[in-house]
Design a protein around this motif. Structure first.
Motif, PDB file in Angstrom:
ATOM      1  N   MET A  19       5.677   5.199  33.139  1.00  0.00           N
ATOM      2  CA  MET A  19       6.720   5.396  34.019  1.00  0.00           C
ATOM      3  C   MET A  19       6.014   5.285  35.414  1.00  0.00           C
ATOM      4  N   GLY A  20       4.871   5.851  35.672  1.00  0.00           N
ATOM      5  CA  GLY A  20       4.030   6.063  36.982  1.00  0.00           C
ATOM      6  C   GLY A  20       3.623   4.603  37.302  1.00  0.00           C
ATOM      7  N   PRO A 193      12.617  13.570  33.638  1.00  0.00           N
ATOM      8  CA  PRO A 193      13.037  12.207  33.762  1.00  0.00           C
ATOM      9  C   PRO A 193      13.678  11.898  32.538  1.00  0.00           C
ATOM     10  N   GLY A 194      13.823  12.615  31.598  1.00  0.00           N
ATOM     11  CA  GLY A 194      14.531  12.112  30.267  1.00  0.00           C
ATOM     12  C   GLY A 194      13.288  11.810  29.313  1.00  0.00           C
ATOM     13  N   VAL A 195      13.831  11.255  28.075  1.00  0.00           N
ATOM     14  CA  VAL A 195      12.688  10.853  27.086  1.00  0.00           C
ATOM     15  C   VAL A 195      12.583   9.530  27.188  1.00  0.00           C
ATOM     16  N   ILE A 196      11.192   9.173  27.336  1.00  0.00           N
ATOM     17  CA  ILE A 196      10.758   7.816  27.726  1.00  0.00           C
ATOM     18  C   ILE A 196       9.691   7.365  26.854  1.00  0.00           C
ATOM     19  N   ASP A 197       9.674   6.097  26.488  1.00  0.00           N
ATOM     20  CA  ASP A 197       9.019   5.419  25.577  1.00  0.00           C
ATOM     21  C   ASP A 197       7.570   5.046  26.318  1.00  0.00           C
ATOM     22  N   THR A 198       6.778   6.054  26.107  1.00  0.00           N
ATOM     23  CA  THR A 198       5.354   6.059  26.889  1.00  0.00           C
ATOM     24  C   THR A 198       4.287   6.389  25.840  1.00  0.00           C
ATOM     25  N   PRO A 230       9.987   2.778  30.293  1.00  0.00           N
ATOM     26  CA  PRO A 230       9.476   3.232  31.651  1.00  0.00           C
ATOM     27  C   PRO A 230      10.142   2.516  32.874  1.00  0.00           C
ATOM     28  N   ALA A 231      10.580   1.370  32.851  1.00  0.00           N
ATOM     29  CA  ALA A 231      11.120   0.635  34.176  1.00  0.00           C
ATOM     30  C   ALA A 231      12.455   1.269  34.489  1.00  0.00           C
ATOM     31  N   ASP A 232      13.312   1.667  33.373  1.00  0.00           N
ATOM     32  CA  ASP A 232      14.659   2.183  33.635  1.00  0.00           C
ATOM     33  C   ASP A 232      14.305   3.569  33.994  1.00  0.00           C
ATOM     34  N   ALA A 233      13.475   4.210  33.524  1.00  0.00           N
ATOM     35  CA  ALA A 233      13.226   5.796  33.936  1.00  0.00           C
ATOM     36  C   ALA A 233      12.668   5.904  35.190  1.00  0.00           C
ATOM     37  N   ALA A 234      11.755   4.755  35.535  1.00  0.00           N
ATOM     38  CA  ALA A 234      11.370   4.842  36.983  1.00  0.00           C
ATOM     39  C   ALA A 234      12.391   4.567  37.993  1.00  0.00           C
ATOM     40  N   ALA A 235      13.362   3.587  37.661  1.00  0.00           N
ATOM     41  CA  ALA A 235      14.556   3.101  38.439  1.00  0.00           C
ATOM     42  C   ALA A 235      15.374   4.575  38.668  1.00  0.00           C
ATOM     43  N   ARG A 236      15.735   5.288  37.603  1.00  0.00           N
ATOM     44  CA  ARG A 236      16.443   6.406  37.821  1.00  0.00           C
ATOM     45  C   ARG A 236      15.861   7.570  38.438  1.00  0.00           C
TER      46      ARG A 236
END
Length: 256
Positions: A19-20, A193-198, A230-236
């Motif tokens: 996400m970073g 940030p929620g649960v992210i695929d990282t 990660p892209a969607d989480a970053a946008a949110r």
């Protein structure tokens, strides 16, 4: 960093992956953004990512387990900056590490120390350096700490990570109280940030089930497609950062 017009300054840790990395790309794509990335390694591809008009990036390769020297370097860099060329200033503490999933009495001292240094000591020292160096700047100042649901709901075999994120939440509450009593005080929020695929999720899915009883839960989240990209989480997260009420709640969840 200099541009023809005042720029919005962002300082982002943990920008080399996940996400970073997505936040770095999305910030750079906007106009008049000056971005400082602090990560264990520089990413040459980030220099080639699409830039908005007047946007630019500087990258520091720095291991945040040595947080004191990173904070000192940041303070010196900010002190040398012409604040009249800055439209706003934001610190995003995103870096964090998950140690090998295991009960605390089976975790190595090095893993515990590393998780707390990167996940809690570094954000606190960088936050202190940022607030001190920008105290007299006549611009909006924000601190966004990337927290986790595990800072609010304990999980077996993740004591160091849970402790780091819980500490991040609570120091954010304390700093919010401090800044509320100051002229042009900074706005601060510790945001889950929620649960992210990282890569962190992959590490949890790959844990030893004998040492990590919640391993199957994370495997099922992945199998059922319930992880945010990660892209969607970053946008949110960046949308939350831009909200007019950012900092009204010093501890929040992007899903609220």
């Amino acid at each position: 960093m200099t541009t023809d017009a005042p720029s919005h300054l962002f300082i982002l840790t943990g920008a080399s992956r996940g996400m970073g990395r997505a936040m770095a790309e999305q910030l750079l794509a906007q106009p008049a953004h000056s971005l400082l990335c602090i990560s264990r390694r520089q990413d040459p591809a980030l220099e080639q990512a699409p830039h908005g008009a007047g946007s630019q990036v500087v990258q520091w390769a720095h291991d945040l387990s040595d947080a004191a020297s990173a904070a000192q370097r940041l303070a010196s860099w900010l002190d040398a900056m012409d604040s009249t060329r800055i439209a706003s200033a934001t610190l995003l503490n995103n870096a964090g590490v998950i140690a090998r999933p295991a009960p605390l009495d089976e975790a190595s001292a090095a893993d515990v120390s590393h998780a707390l240094r990167v996940g809690l000591e570094a954000p606190m020292l960088l936050c202190a350096a940022f607030l001190r160096a920008t105290r007299q700047w006549q611009v909006a100042r924000r601190v966004l700490n990337i927290s986790s649901g595990l800072g609010r709901n304990a999980m077996a075999s993740q004591a160091p990570y849970c402790a780091a994120k819980a500490g991040m939440d609570h120091f954010s509450r304390a700093v919010a109280l401090e800044e509320a009593g100051r002229a042009n005080g900074a706005r601060i929020c510790s945001l889950a940030p929620g649960v992210i695929d990282t890569d962190m999720q992959a590490e949890l899915r790959g844990g030893d089930p004998a040492l990590f009883p919640d391993r199957e839960r994370f495997a099922q989240l992945h199998a059922k497609g319930q992880l945010t990209s990660p892209a969607d989480a970053a946008a949110r997260v960046l949308a939350y950062l831009a909200r007019a009420d950012f900092g009204d709640r010093p501890v929040a969840d992007v899903r609220d």
